[in-house]
Every structure is written in structure tokens, then in C-alpha cells.
Write an enzyme that holds these catalytic residues in place. Structure first.
Site, PDB file in Angstrom:
ATOM      1  N   SER A  70       0.796  -1.242   0.000  1.00 33.75           N
ATOM      2  CA  SER A  70       0.000   0.000   0.000  1.00 33.75           C
ATOM      3  C   SER A  70       0.819   1.279   0.000  1.00 33.75           C
ATOM      4  CB  SER A  70      -0.953   0.002   1.201  1.00 33.75           C
ATOM      5  OG  SER A  70      -2.013  -0.891   0.995  1.00 33.75           O
ATOM      6  N   LYS A  73       0.099   3.637  -2.702  1.00 32.96           N
ATOM      7  CA  LYS A  73      -0.997   4.606  -2.599  1.00 32.96           C
ATOM      8  C   LYS A  73      -0.488   6.037  -2.420  1.00 32.96           C
ATOM      9  CE  LYS A  73      -4.607   1.562  -0.663  1.00 32.96           C
ATOM     10  NZ  LYS A  73      -3.984   0.434   0.039  1.00 32.96           N
ATOM     11  N   SER A 130      -5.947   3.378   4.760  1.00 32.14           N
ATOM     12  CA  SER A 130      -5.390   2.701   3.591  1.00 32.14           C
ATOM     13  C   SER A 130      -6.463   1.891   2.867  1.00 32.14           C
ATOM     14  CB  SER A 130      -4.228   1.778   4.008  1.00 32.14           C
ATOM     15  OG  SER A 130      -3.501   1.344   2.882  1.00 32.14           O
ATOM     16  N   LYS A 259       2.822   6.529   5.103  1.00 38.83           N
ATOM     17  CA  LYS A 259       2.063   5.441   4.502  1.00 38.83           C
ATOM     18  C   LYS A 259       2.650   4.073   4.856  1.00 38.83           C
ATOM     19  CE  LYS A 259      -1.439   4.085   2.430  1.00 38.83           C
ATOM     20  NZ  LYS A 259      -1.382   3.033   3.488  1.00 38.83           N
TER      21      LYS A 259
END
Length: 428
Positions: A70, A73, A130, A259
């Protein structure tokens, strides 16, 4: 006669200008890079970057392309914020959940097909929790399809100068097998990033869209008013978690993003950012074996940075440079104009570094920019600060206006310069 004198004087002026450039720009050798430190990380790769300069302070296997999970992202976040800033979408724009978005696996806020939410709420779900379903919904809204959005991600990767191996196939970072029937048809391979790539994406987010931190620093938030439980931020290191029973042992002073990511292929990954004493660092760790370890390894990396380095302002804004306080110009009422730095120049250095370890060099702009009229603030040169193999630059700008000289002034100046140079040539 005037044409002849003017031609001679032009040649002399160019020669003098070149000589001035050669004498002003004399870089001294910088120190060799420090011996790499061993932080004994339990991770596949890692990197540490200072956020305002992009200087790399530590790296370990930083160029190996790995599944980022992720952390991919971050590029989705960048493109969403770019679309908002450009006016393509608004924070209050309603986003409709497609069948695909409602069926995507992994972390999600359980969006139902046809469910609508604002861009701002979807972005909160993407940045805090997320949420894969929110990421897909936003990607489809902006790109038309997620595959088109992934192509936008790859185009932006090229703009950022990411490695040739950097590649995106979707907005979430999920592997092709996880996508099932929704796997892209026209994009091959898997999503891959190196630790350096991830740091560069984070650097660009913080440079262009620092408002992302207003979302990523939130420990928990309800997506819908009717929800019985809030979205809990996967980032256990948030400083605002310092009083939270489950996470306070991981909370890190000044940390407010950025993140996390995890899949079976990627292991546990984390791109973190924290600010202390005016210096913001970006850390990336990839491929740790457990969820807690990605934060424990991040702490080692950030501790190394904050313990050993500081962001040092070597030159202030509007400062004179001793080696080049003025720049020679042509066709002006004056033959020189004072120059100052356009902005401050800071560089990351070891704490306690002596002043003589910083090298300052200046150079005038090319001749085409050194012709009157000159306006205050016009770029007339550059200054470079060097330390331990790193460099930071700033423009040198005119400190005042200089009008163009009249033809009669320039004529008599040319005659004067001609005879002065002739006398010097005879007596030398």
C-alpha cells in the site's frame, strides 16, 4: 570610427567577463562521503532522506525494486491532490462506488456498490485507513478506469525521475493475483518500487501537497456517522498515539505520516516522516517480517538521522556573497550591479560541523542576461553551497534597478575604455 571602437570594447568586455567568471568560481574539494553506517536493520531495504533538500543521509539496499504494497498509494494520493489543486475535482465532489471498488480485497471501509461519498471523505479513508475500496473509487473517478489511472501513475513516476524498474499496475499496490478478474489487461508485470523511489514520491508529496499531513496524522476517524467504530490509522508511530494504550510504545516524537503497506509478497513496509527542530526527515523500510518490526526498524533509521544531523542555514535570503558582491553588466548607466541571494540556502550537515567545511562558490549568468536595463530581483547568477559531497544552490538576483545608458554615455565610455586598455598594453 565608433563602430571600430565599439567592436574592440565588446571584445575586451567579454574577455574581462570570462576572466571574472574563472576567478570567482573556484570550488574546493569536498570531503569524501562518510563510511556507511550499519544500523543492523531487519529489513530488505531502507533509506533516509531530508525532506527540504532531498539529501540522502542513510541507505541500505535502497535501489532494489520490491513490492511496495500500500505504499504505492502515495502516488494515488499525489494524483488526487493534484486533481484538486488543478480544479479538475473538488473536495466536495461526490464519488460513486463501482462494483469493482465494492469487491476489492484487503483493507476497506466496506463501500457498497453505488454508495457515494465526497472526495474529501474518500481521501480520508485512503490516507488514514489505507482503504483499497476508496482508492479504487477515486482512481476510477479521476482516470475513468483504474487502468487509465495507473498509466497516469507511471507517467508521474517518469516526471519524478524514479528508477526504470518503478512500475504501477493499480491504485492500491495489490498484486495481480489479488486483483483476480479485475487485473489490468494492458499493463504487464507487478507494482514495484525501490526504497529510493518511495522516498522520492514522499519528497514530492511533501513539497507540492504538504496538506496530506492533515489527513495522515489523524489517529482515528469515523467514515460514516452511523459507523459504530472509527477507522484506526495503521501508522502506530503517530506522535498523537503517545497516550493510546495499544500504541504509545511505538509513538515517535514529531511523526505525522506517511504510509504503511503489507502483503504476503511485500512483507511489512512503511514510509514515515517526522519533524524535529525545524528538520523533517523521510524514512522508508521495506520487507520486514512482522507488523511491529516495520516501526521498530523505522525508529532506528529516524533516530540515526535526528541524533547525527541538523539542517544548517549557511546563507540567508538577500545575503551578499563575499566572492561576488557585484556583477558586471553592459549598456547600463552603471557598469556593475550589486547582487544578493534570492532565497536562503540550507544544507544538511553533521551536528557541530565547522564553518570551514562548507564551500561557497558563485558564478554570473550568461552574457545575454547581463545587459541593461536590469530590474531589481532579476536573476544574474547562482551561488552553490557544498558540504561533504552534497550541494545546494540558489539564484543571485539584482539588488537594485539599473537603467540603460544613453548612446552618448556609452560612446564616451567606449572611447575611455579603449584608451585605458591601450595605455595598459603599452606600459605592461
Amino acid at each position: 570610427m565608433f563602430r571600430y571602437v565599439k567592436k574592440i570594447c565588446s571584445v575586451v568586455a567579454v574577455t574581462l567577463l570570462l576572466n571574472a567568471s574563472l576567478t570567482l568560481v573556484q570550488p574546493t574539494p569536498v570531503q569524501a562521503a562518510d563510511t556507511p553506517v550499519d544500523l543492523k536493520l531487519n529489513a530488505k531495504s531502507a533509506i533516509l532522506m531530508e525532506a527540504s533538500t532531498g539529501q540522502i543521509l542513510y541507505e541500505y539496499n535502497a535501489d532494489e525494486a520490491l513490492p511496495p504494497a500500500s505504499m504505492a498509494k502515495m502516488m494515488t494520493e499525489y494524483l488526487v491532490m493534484e486533481a484538486i489543486k488543478s480544479g479538475k475535482i473538488d473536495k466536495t465532489t461526490m464519488v460513486t462506488t463501482s462494483k469493482y471498488a465494492s469487491e476489492v480485497i484487503g483493507s476497506q471501509i466496506l463501500l457498497a456498490e453505488g454508495e457515494q461519498a465526497t472526495v474529501d471523505d474518500m481521501f480520508s479513508a485512503l490516507s488514514i485507513y489505507s482503504a483499497n475500496d476508496a482508492a479504487v473509487a477515486l482512481a476510477e473517478h479521476i482516470g475513468g478506469t483504474e487502468e487509465n489511472f495507473a498509466k497516469m501513475m507511471n507517467e508521474k513516476a517518469k516526471e519524478f525521475g524514479l528508477s526504470e524498474q518503478a512500475h504501477f499496475i493499480n491504485a492500491t499496490g495489490l498484486g495481480r493475483a489479488d486483483l483476480g478478474k479485475y487485473a489490468p489487461q494492458n499493463l504487464q508485470g507487478e507494482t514495484l518500487l525501490s526504497a529510493r523511489d518511495a522516498a522520492i514520491i514522499a519528497y514530492n508529496i511533501l513539497k507540492d501537497h504538504k496538506e496530506v499531513l492533515e489527513y495522515t496524522k489523524i489517529p482515528a476517524k469515523k467514515f460514516r456517522e452511523r459507523d459504530t467504530t472509527p477507522m484506526i490509522n495503521w501508522n502506530w508511530m503517530l506522535w498523537d498515539n503517545r497516550n493510546t494504550t495499544n500504541f504509545k510504545r511505538y509513538a515517535y516524537e514529531g511523526l505525522d505520516g506517511l504510509k504503511t503497506g503489507s502483503t504476503n509478497e511485500a512483507g511489512y513496509c512503511f514510509t514515515g516522516t517526522a519533524e524535529r527542530n525545524g528538520m523533517r526527515l523521510i524514512s522508508v523500510v521495506m520487507g520486514t517480517e512482522t507488523e511491529p518490526s516495520r516501526f521498530e526498524e523505522t525508529r532506528k533509521v529516524l533516530d540515526y538521522g535526528f541524533t547525527n544531523f541538523e539542517l544548517k542555514q549557511v546563507l540567508g535570503a538577500k545575503a551578499e556573497i563575499d566572492s561576488m558582491k557585484t556583477v558586471n553588466i553592459k549598456k547600463g548607466v552603471k557598469t556593475q550591479v550589486p547582487v544578493v541571494t534570492e532565497t536562503a540556502v540550507s544544507i544538511v550537515a553533521k551536528k557541530g560541523a565547522a564553518a570551514d567545511q562548507f564551500t561557497i562558490t558563485a558564478a554570473p549568468a550568461d552574457e545575454s542576461k547581463l545587459i541593461a536595463p536590469i530590474t531589481q530581483g532579476q536573476v544574474l547568477g547562482t551561488v552553490k553551497v557544498s558540504y561533504n559531497g552534497n550541494e545546494q544552490t540558489a539564484n543571485l538576483v539584482a539588488a537594485e534597478d539599473v537603467e540603460q545608458g544613453s548612446w552618448i554615455r556609452l560612446f564616451f565610455r567606449a572611447i575611455k575604455d579603449f584608451f585605458v586598455d591601450t595605455v595598459k598594453g603599452v606600459t605592461s
